[in-house]
Write a protein that holds these residues in place. Structure first.
Motif, mmCIF file in Angstrom:
data_model
loop_
_atom_site.group_PDB
_atom_site.id
_atom_site.type_symbol
_atom_site.label_atom_id
_atom_site.label_comp_id
_atom_site.label_asym_id
_atom_site.label_seq_id
_atom_site.Cartn_x
_atom_site.Cartn_y
_atom_site.Cartn_z
ATOM 1 N N ASP A 106 0.397 11.111 11.386
ATOM 2 C CA ASP A 106 1.315 11.602 10.367
ATOM 3 C C ASP A 106 1.720 13.051 10.649
ATOM 4 O OD1 ASP A 106 1.168 9.238 8.849
ATOM 5 O OD2 ASP A 106 -0.791 9.859 8.110
ATOM 6 N N VAL B 185 -8.136 -5.592 0.315
ATOM 7 C CA VAL B 185 -7.076 -4.750 -0.210
ATOM 8 C C VAL B 185 -6.976 -4.887 -1.718
ATOM 9 C CG1 VAL B 185 -4.654 -4.214 -0.029
ATOM 10 C CG2 VAL B 185 -5.856 -5.165 1.902
ATOM 11 N N PRO B 186 -6.979 -3.752 -2.398
ATOM 12 C CA PRO B 186 -6.889 -3.841 -3.853
ATOM 13 C C PRO B 186 -5.519 -4.336 -4.286
ATOM 14 C CG PRO B 186 -6.735 -1.565 -3.105
ATOM 15 C CD PRO B 186 -7.052 -2.386 -1.903
ATOM 16 N N THR C 112 -2.553 -1.130 8.618
ATOM 17 C CA THR C 112 -1.844 -1.081 7.346
ATOM 18 C C THR C 112 -2.835 -1.132 6.188
ATOM 19 O OG1 THR C 112 -1.531 -3.464 7.428
ATOM 20 C CG2 THR C 112 0.278 -2.132 8.194
ATOM 21 N N ILE C 113 -3.905 -1.885 6.381
ATOM 22 C CA ILE C 113 -4.889 -1.965 5.300
ATOM 23 C C ILE C 113 -5.644 -0.652 5.149
ATOM 24 C CG2 ILE C 113 -7.105 -3.005 4.734
ATOM 25 C CD1 ILE C 113 -5.921 -5.660 5.548
ATOM 26 N N SER D 261 -4.539 2.220 5.723
ATOM 27 C CA SER D 261 -3.736 3.303 5.166
ATOM 28 C C SER D 261 -3.405 3.046 3.698
ATOM 29 C CB SER D 261 -2.451 3.487 5.976
ATOM 30 O OG SER D 261 -1.726 2.298 6.001
ATOM 31 N N GLU D 262 -3.940 1.981 3.156
ATOM 32 C CA GLU D 262 -3.860 1.736 1.703
ATOM 33 C C GLU D 262 -4.531 2.909 0.986
ATOM 34 O OE1 GLU D 262 -2.790 -0.640 -1.472
ATOM 35 O OE2 GLU D 262 -2.691 -1.422 0.563
ATOM 36 N N ASP D 263 -3.893 3.391 -0.069
ATOM 37 C CA ASP D 263 -4.312 4.670 -0.646
ATOM 38 C C ASP D 263 -5.788 4.756 -1.003
ATOM 39 O OD1 ASP D 263 -2.965 7.137 -1.020
ATOM 40 O OD2 ASP D 263 -3.458 6.969 -3.146
ATOM 41 N N THR D 264 -6.290 3.756 -1.732
ATOM 42 C CA THR D 264 -7.683 3.863 -2.181
ATOM 43 C C THR D 264 -8.640 3.869 -0.997
ATOM 44 O OG1 THR D 264 -7.479 1.508 -2.543
ATOM 45 C CG2 THR D 264 -7.500 2.905 -4.483
ATOM 46 N N ILE D 265 -8.344 3.000 -0.015
ATOM 47 C CA ILE D 265 -9.218 2.936 1.155
ATOM 48 C C ILE D 265 -9.117 4.228 1.940
ATOM 49 C CG2 ILE D 265 -9.612 1.726 3.335
ATOM 50 C CD1 ILE D 265 -8.718 -0.803 1.966
ATOM 51 N N LYS D 266 -7.892 4.754 2.026
ATOM 52 C CA LYS D 266 -7.691 5.979 2.771
ATOM 53 C C LYS D 266 -8.467 7.134 2.138
ATOM 54 C CE LYS D 266 -4.077 8.938 4.438
ATOM 55 N NZ LYS D 266 -2.690 9.336 4.231
ATOM 56 N N GLN D 267 -8.447 7.175 0.815
ATOM 57 C CA GLN D 267 -9.163 8.255 0.147
ATOM 58 C C GLN D 267 -10.656 8.132 0.359
ATOM 59 O OE1 GLN D 267 -7.817 8.234 -3.903
ATOM 60 N NE2 GLN D 267 -5.939 9.332 -3.378
ATOM 61 N N LEU E 168 2.463 14.254 4.946
ATOM 62 C CA LEU E 168 3.539 13.293 4.735
ATOM 63 C C LEU E 168 3.008 11.882 4.926
ATOM 64 C CD1 LEU E 168 6.562 14.884 6.589
ATOM 65 C CD2 LEU E 168 5.611 15.381 4.363
ATOM 66 N N LYS E 169 3.517 10.975 4.141
ATOM 67 C CA LYS E 169 3.089 9.600 4.307
ATOM 68 C C LYS E 169 4.295 8.683 4.166
ATOM 69 C CE LYS E 169 -0.053 6.219 2.338
ATOM 70 N NZ LYS E 169 -1.044 6.047 1.287
ATOM 71 N N ARG F 99 3.071 -5.565 3.854
ATOM 72 C CA ARG F 99 1.812 -6.141 3.374
ATOM 73 C C ARG F 99 2.036 -7.532 2.784
ATOM 74 N NH1 ARG F 99 -0.497 -0.389 1.465
ATOM 75 N NH2 ARG F 99 0.120 0.588 3.393
ATOM 76 N N LEU G 116 -10.017 -9.433 5.272
ATOM 77 C CA LEU G 116 -9.160 -8.249 5.238
ATOM 78 C C LEU G 116 -8.208 -8.324 4.047
ATOM 79 C CD1 LEU G 116 -8.183 -7.679 8.979
ATOM 80 C CD2 LEU G 116 -9.677 -6.295 7.561
ATOM 81 N N GLN H 119 -0.326 6.062 -7.338
ATOM 82 C CA GLN H 119 -1.104 6.538 -6.200
ATOM 83 C C GLN H 119 -0.254 7.468 -5.354
ATOM 84 O OE1 GLN H 119 -2.509 3.064 -4.257
ATOM 85 N NE2 GLN H 119 -4.123 2.709 -5.726
ATOM 86 N N TYR I 210 0.710 -10.493 3.080
ATOM 87 C CA TYR I 210 -0.512 -10.912 3.756
ATOM 88 C C TYR I 210 -0.526 -12.370 4.183
ATOM 89 C CZ TYR I 210 -2.096 -6.378 2.266
ATOM 90 O OH TYR I 210 -2.202 -5.031 2.083
ATOM 91 N N ALA J 211 3.762 -7.083 8.195
ATOM 92 C CA ALA J 211 2.602 -6.181 8.184
ATOM 93 C C ALA J 211 2.934 -4.917 7.399
ATOM 94 C CB ALA J 211 2.178 -5.831 9.604
ATOM 95 N N LEU K 294 -4.912 -4.300 10.429
ATOM 96 C CA LEU K 294 -6.006 -3.418 10.037
ATOM 97 C C LEU K 294 -5.490 -2.026 9.672
ATOM 98 C CD1 LEU K 294 -9.047 -3.901 9.965
ATOM 99 C CD2 LEU K 294 -9.220 -2.698 12.122
ATOM 100 N N SER L 71 2.886 1.761 -4.507
ATOM 101 C CA SER L 71 2.076 2.978 -4.633
ATOM 102 C C SER L 71 2.548 3.805 -5.820
ATOM 103 C CB SER L 71 2.173 3.832 -3.374
ATOM 104 O OG SER L 71 1.761 3.100 -2.277
#
Lengths: 367, 632, 305
Positions: free
Chosen positions: A308, C30-31, A205-206, A208-214, B498-499, C268, C26, B514, C270, C265, A203, B509
């Protein structure tokens, strides 16, 4: 031994006296009395209160900056009495703001006010680097204290979240009873068999996916908030079970029955009797779950899923510390101090939890 | 006492525990290897067409051999499978003559057909090799790889009749002909709000509906990747340029002719690069995706793969069929997959491995001081840089990009964090390219940086949004990022977040734009400035900054067509000047390699690409055991 | 008993199905798919590939197909480890993790029970205090810190064990010790509490009064009562050991399920993550089931339902 009416009477009188004496003593007071005798638990309690207060007022303490780097002079310094000043007290308003931001990062209004009053009171003076400095020359004492905030907050808030979920779920199941209760508890059993930690890693990791994070960021949800909820959401199972058991047995208790017969309303019963009785379990549960959550946070930090930078937590510090332990050179202070801070807090919480459990459990009276 | 099965329980439990213990300790008894080294992260695949990493490079280079290979010391191309070659006067036609004793590990000869087939596989759009562009110097290769066809082109059509749908190589029935027409439905209306991905989706769906009219031996047939109702339209998988149009040609079994678009001075270097290595057609077609399993693998390099355990090791053994086997010294080699630099150091110090590929940053000064004879270090053709996403505000403003570059104290990063002799970088191309003069960008100048930022509308960083620095979670990247975070905050009052991401995810990314600022390093694939500069062509595969400058593209193309070496390098220099003025990247430092190698390892040469072919390495077992005894 | 087993099996299937569904959802949230992001494909070629992998089918069809594959025990291929299928990765990683887990568990039980019994018998003594202090350290220090320090001491100061890797027994001892220690600590505390409670019971006094040797009393009578909480702790302990092995396998570079899971993980990958979560669920469920069974076997008062 022979019986006489006189003796009998005397004994009743005695019991009555005793009852009179006890009467005013609530469960809480009784527990408190027992807890006070447990020195380990009391010491832990004092330690935790002090730590908590210090953590809340970290910006106010005359610490060095947790993020200012000094690569040329102070890289990997062992514990010392060197205390570089802040160098902000004499600055004009504009410059002062910028300098404070550079020293403490982006902070909310309360923290800013605390920092301002700290500068007003202590000036540029700081506590020396008693904990040494890290690979970028940052003061470890300051980092440990700022880390205490994050670690404690994650521990407490996540536990509270799980408490709310657990109590609501358990109390509802117990109160309604019957088939609903049965189904709800089977559900909990199923969840017990799911390796949540793996799901949480998935969860996180998902999320922190960029689009979801934004998308989450737009709602003001950052990693720490995610921690609260995600970790909170996995620690409620035990609580739900215990609370349900309590509610079911309380429902049958005579004093509830008694309250009902003398015409107490349902809300009154819930608030006067059920909740206080559940509270004791909740407190014990809190003190025993917080350490588990804090360890879990450290575990996530180790896996690189922690908060972070520039935020720090004890888990992050300990993980940074073990990264620089090598067979050729050991910067011991970088592991020892964050590790000790974490261990002492967990110690204290465990002791306090054990003490509270004993104190709140009437059967434990003689132990 | 009456018999009760309950009483047996403790014994049963004990027995179970014993059985479990027995099970636990009976695994993995491997005889020790002659030479053990740490290969970094787990190898993603040994399929040369599909990978791009350094660990993969080491393994593939040991298993396969191309037309050329690299001299372990100077890295100059020396003959491999090709015994000799001829170049035409205009430098555009290469004739390679294969050695008769070059054999696959199953004994069959390596032929020109193998190269033709392998290159076709790498270039096929479905294989989508990350390094396919290394072959773009061949005529029409890029057109084939990017699946572009025009009317009047010779085309090949793969029919929809594959045995298995997922294949490591497309092998439906092929028909060839001349493209007469493309019937396109109306172009879809794409909403203005569509994201890049959605846009691509629309276009892709539209293009799938295209009908290709092809003239095959005088007969007109219609094909489309999408099933059509009209019975006259046949369903196909794809329509590509006929591979015969691409500049590679089998003259006979041992003669391969290559036709280039331009004379390419570094072409032989590419022939020593793994994306151009031959693969064994029969085994790939027979085993499908299982061809990479040790028991199925047929290869032509110095070693065979004996054993592979994920995230543990790849065991290599000497290949007796290799034509130059006499000069391979090691019999058994273990390549260990270890990620953490600290664990690497532990294993090295403990005598478990003979070569570790890097040193944890915190231990560098101590290692250099106390273990000098173990550290083999040399400058590398590698530049550490930050990419800036020029498509996002405020980084679309060159003044902001310059300000960020000027507010970064690179000298401190090199001298105080890394401490292994790395040099601060002001140009993309690292030093050490013969005859090339680097075009230097802006220096460290905080005053100027502040001024530029103010000019761009962000005095004292006011109004500037928080930027995100993206890096892959490895080595000192975090420490460097924290240092830069602090520099930018201190010098410009620019805030950053930072990421850290795992390598593959981090690449994703970047590929999807992104990011704001992303750490990157580029390892030169051959010793020529072009390997660095052709990255930043408009829409280049590895550009990923959104930066585009027509003049730059022109100069790079001009340099490619230029035959006079000096003029060519000058043109490349001019191009780099434009790049540094545009500042889509901030070069930070030039790498040095940091290998830990036991003193008894011979034939290990430091060089600018940090390449150490296993076939050149020698170990004297007696010297080794003497050394290890002394260690205990 | 039979009914109990059948009931549990039904719940197992339901649990696995729930885990599968959640993982599937899940995964689809994810895109970007595996074939989209990494390679730089012309969009139409990518569309072709997606069609081949059935990634453009409607979601419910994809769900059905994937579920069917999973039911047949085919977890599909790994996205990132291109040379392997998920089944192969699990088959390679499982023996490593299993041996590590078994060793750790045995170690935790042996040390925990011994320390607990000794502490209880010598209540308040030096040994008791020492064991309990050690136990608290085991509980309060994160295992990655513990393991790093253990490496320094046992590998470099004493030179007893290799630093990392897998293959020999010597390479397993240190990680198993570090993994087992927190659980040994907890088991010691449970045993101690249980023993103290049992020792104060009448039947123990009776046993002593009968003239039985104290060794016999402790092992035959007291331990049986005290071991119950330990047995019920084995379920959570299994979960804990699974988690802990993630850390230890990473520090000691062991090629087990834990290493594969974390990397999967973080990368990713999956399909691999999903396959592993399912396997972990199965493991945990089985362990909980066995614990319940043995609980009933040890204590006649416990009824299975």
């Amino acid at each position: 031994m022979h019986f006489s009416g006189h003796d009998e009477l005397e004994r009743y009188a005695h019991v009555l006296d005793e009852a009179q004496a006890i009467k005013g003593v609530s469960l809480g007071k009784d527990a408190w009395r027992r807890l006070r005798k447990n020195y380990a638990a009391m010491a832990s309690l004092v330690f935790l209160i002090v730590l908590f207060v210090l953590a809340m007022f970290v910006p106010f303490l005359p610490l060095q900056s947790p993020i200012r780097q000094d690569l040329s002079q102070r890289k990997f310094q062992p514990p010392s009495r060197v205390a570089p000043g802040l160098g902000v007290a004499d600055l004009a308003e504009d410059e002062y703001r910028l300098a404070v931001d550079a020293l403490f990062g982006e902070r909310n209004a309360v923290d800013r006010a605390l920092i301002d009053s700290r500068v007003a009171l202590f000036g540029d003076r700081t506590i020396p680097s008693y904990f040494g400095t890290d690979e970028l020359g940052r003061d470890l004492l300051a980092r440990t204290m700022w880390g205490a905030r994050v670690s404690l907050m994650v521990g407490i808030v996540a536990t509270l979240v799980s408490l709310v979920i657990g109590v609501t779920y358990g109390a509802f199941a117990g109160y309604v009873g019957g088939a609903v209760d049965n189904l709800m508890m089977r559900f909990v059993d199923v969840l017990y068999s799911i390796p949540f930690i793996f799901v949480v890693i998935f969860l996180l990791t998902i999320l922190s996916e960029d689009t979801i994070k934004q998308a989450l960021g737009a709602w003001g949800i950052n990693k720490i908030v995610i921690f609260y909820f995600v970790i909170g959401a996995i620690y409620w199972l035990t609580m739900a079970r215990v609370v349900r058991g309590q509610v079911i047995s309380l429902k049958e208790e005579q004093f509830i029955e008694a309250a009902r017969t003398i015409g107490a309303t349902r809300t009154a019963i819930v608030f006067r009797h059920l909740i206080p009785n559940l509270l004791s379990i909740a407190i014990v549960y809190l003190t025993l779950t917080i350490p588990a959550v804090m360890l879990f946070e450290a575990f996530l930090s180790f896996l690189g899923l922690g908060v972070d930078p520039p935020d720090v937590s004890w888990g992050i510090l300990a993980n940074d510390g073990i990264k620089v332990i090598t067979p050729v050179r050991i910067y011991w202070w970088l592991v020892v101090f964050p590790g000790l801070a974490l261990a002492m807090t967990l110690f204290a919480l465990n002791f306090l939890g054990d003490g509270l459990r004993d104190a709140l459990d009437p059967r434990m009276k003689n132990r | 006492m009456p018999f009760n099965p309950r009483n047996l329980f403790p014994y049963f439990a004990g027995l179970l525990a014993l059985a479990a213990l027995g099970y636990a300790v009976t695994f993995g008894k491997l005889p020790p290897a002659d030479f053990t080294f740490i290969n970094g992260t787990e190898v993603q695949s040994i399929d040369a067409g599909k990978v791009s990493g350094v660990p993969e490079h080491r393994i593939i280079e040991a298993l396969f051999e191309g037309l050329f290979r690299q001299d372990p010391q100077s890295l100059k191309p020396i003959p491999g499978v090709a015994a000799r070659h001829e170049v035409s006067a205009d430098g555009r036609t290469y004739d390679f003559y294969l050695r008769p004793n070059a054999r696959w590990s199953n004994g069959s000869p390596v032929t020109a057909h193998d190269f033709w087939w392998s290159w076709r596989r790498v270039l096929h759009p479905e294989t989508a090799g990350e390094y396919a562009y290394q072959l773009y110097y061949l005529e029409n290769a890029e057109k084939y790889n990017s699946a572009q066809v025009e009317v009047r082109d010779r085309v090949e059509i793969e029919l929809d009749d594959r045995l298995r749908q997922v294949e490591p190589f497309p092998r439906g029935t092929m028909v060839r002909g001349t493209l007469r027409d493309i019937i396109k439905p109306d172009e879809p209306e794409i909403p203005a709000t569509a994201t890049r991905d959605e846009r691509n989706d629309f276009l892709a769906r539209w293009k799938r509906a295209w009908v290709y009219v092809v003239d095959i031996d005088g007969e007109q047939r219609r094909f489309s990747p999408e099933a059509h109702d009209a019975p006259t339209v046949e369903k196909c998988l794809q329509v590509l340029l006929d591979f015969d149009e691409v500049g590679v040609q089998v003259v006979d079994d041992r003669h391969l002719r290559v036709q280039l678009t331009n004379s390419t001075p570094f072409f032989l270097h590419l022939m020593a690069f793994y994306s151009t290595f031959p693969l064994h057609r029969e085994s790939i077609e027979h085993y499908g995706r299982d061809w990479t399993k040790p028991q199925n693998l047929v290869n032509n390099g110095a070693f065979r793969m004996a054993f592979r355990r994920i995230r543990d090791r790849i065991r290599l053994v000497k290949n007796p069929e290799y034509w130059d086997a006499d000069r391979v010294h090691l019999n058994v080699v273990d390549a260990m997959a270890v990620n953490s630099p600290t664990t690497m150091l532990n294993m090295y110090m403990n005598g478990q491995v003979d070569w570790a590929e890097t040193i944890p940053t915190a231990a560098v000064p101590d290692m250099l001081k106390h273990y000098q004879e173990h550290v083999r270090s040399a400058p590398m053709l590698t530049t550490y840089m930050y990419r800036l996403n020029t498509k996002r505000k405020p980084l679309d403003d060159v003044r902001v990009r310059k300000a960020l570059a000027m507010a970064m104290n690179k000298r401190e990063i090199c001298e105080l964090i890394l401490r292994a002799g790395q040099q601060p970088a002001r140009s993309l191309v690292p030093p050490g390219m013969e005859g090339y003069e680097q075009a230097e960008g802006v220096p460290y100048d905080v005053e100027q940086a502040r001024q530029l930022l103010a000019e761009a509308g962000f005095p004292d960083g006011k109004g500037m949004r928080k930027l995100e620095i993206l890096y892959n979670d490895h080595e000192a990247h975090k420490t460097i990022a924290e240092k830069i975070q602090s520099d930018w905050l201190k010098n410009l009052n620019v805030r950053t977040e930072l990421k850290a991401l795992e390598w593959g995810v981090y690449l994703d990314s970047i590929n999807q734009f992104q990011y704001d600022v992303a750490r990157y390093a580029w390892v030169g694939d051959y010793p020529d400035p072009n390997t660095f500069l052709d990255m930043f062509l408009t829409d280049g595969t590895n550009n990923r900054t959104g930066w585009s400058e027509p003049k730059y593209d022109e100069l790079i193309a001009a340099a490619a067509a230029e035959t006079a070496p000096e003029k060519r390098l000058q043109t490349l220099h001019d191009a780099e000047r434009i790049l540094m003025d545009g500042q889509p990247i901030i070069p930070i430092y030039y790498y040095v390699s940091l290998n830990l190698v036991r003193p008894y390892v011979h034939g290990f040469h430091t060089n600018v690409q940090d390449l150490h072919p296993l076939s050149a390495i020698r170990i004297d077992p007696e010297e080794k055991s003497r050394h290890l005894r002394a260690l205990k | 008993m039979f009914q109990f087993i059948v009931k549990r099996l039904v719940w197992l299937v339901l649990t696995l199905w729930a885990v599968f569904t959640v993982s599937f959802i899940l995964m689809k949230i994810v895109p970007g798919g595996p074939y989209q992001a990494e390679r730089n494909l012309p969009p139409e070629v990518e569309q072709n590939i997606r069609a081949q992998f059935h990634l453009d089918d409607p979601l419910h069809i994809q769900y059905r197909d994937h579920l069917w594959d999973t039911v047949r025990g085919d977890f599909r291929s790994s996205f990132k480890l291109k040379d392997f299928t998920v089944n192969e990765v699990i088959a390679q990683g499982f023996p490593v993790s299993a041996s590590l887990g078994v060793l750790a568990m045995l170690f935790a039980l042996t040390l925990g029970l011994t320390a607990g019994i000794v502490s209880a018998l010598r209540r308040g003594g030096v040994l008791d205090l020492a064991f309990m202090a050690l136990a608290t350290v085991g509980i309060a220090v994160p295992n990655f810190v513990l393991a790093s320090i253990a490496v320094l001491i046992f590998v470099f100061k004493l030179g007893w064990f290799p630093a990392a890797g897998w293959g020999t027994l010597a390479q397993l001892v240190l990680p198993a010790l570090c993994l087992g220690l927190p659980f040994a600590a907890y088991i010691a505390r449970l045993t101690r509490t249980g023993m103290l409670e049992v020792l104060s019971k009448d039947y123990i006094r009776l046993a002593y009064a009968k003239g039985l040797s104290s060794r016999r009393v402790v092992l035959r009578h007291a331990l049986r009562g005290a071991v119950l909480p330990v047995v019920s702790y084995l379920g959570p302990a299994t979960a804990g050991i699974l988690t802990g092995s993630l850390v230890l396998e990473r520090i000691f570079a062991l090629p087990g399920m834990g290493s594969h899971f974390i990397d999967a993980a973080l990368q990713r990958d999956y399909t691999l993550v999903m396959g592993m979560v399912l396997v972990y669920t199965l493991l945990l469920y089985t362990m909980n089931f066995l614990v319940d069974l043995s609980y009933a076997v040890i204590d006649p008062r416990v009824k299975l339902h």
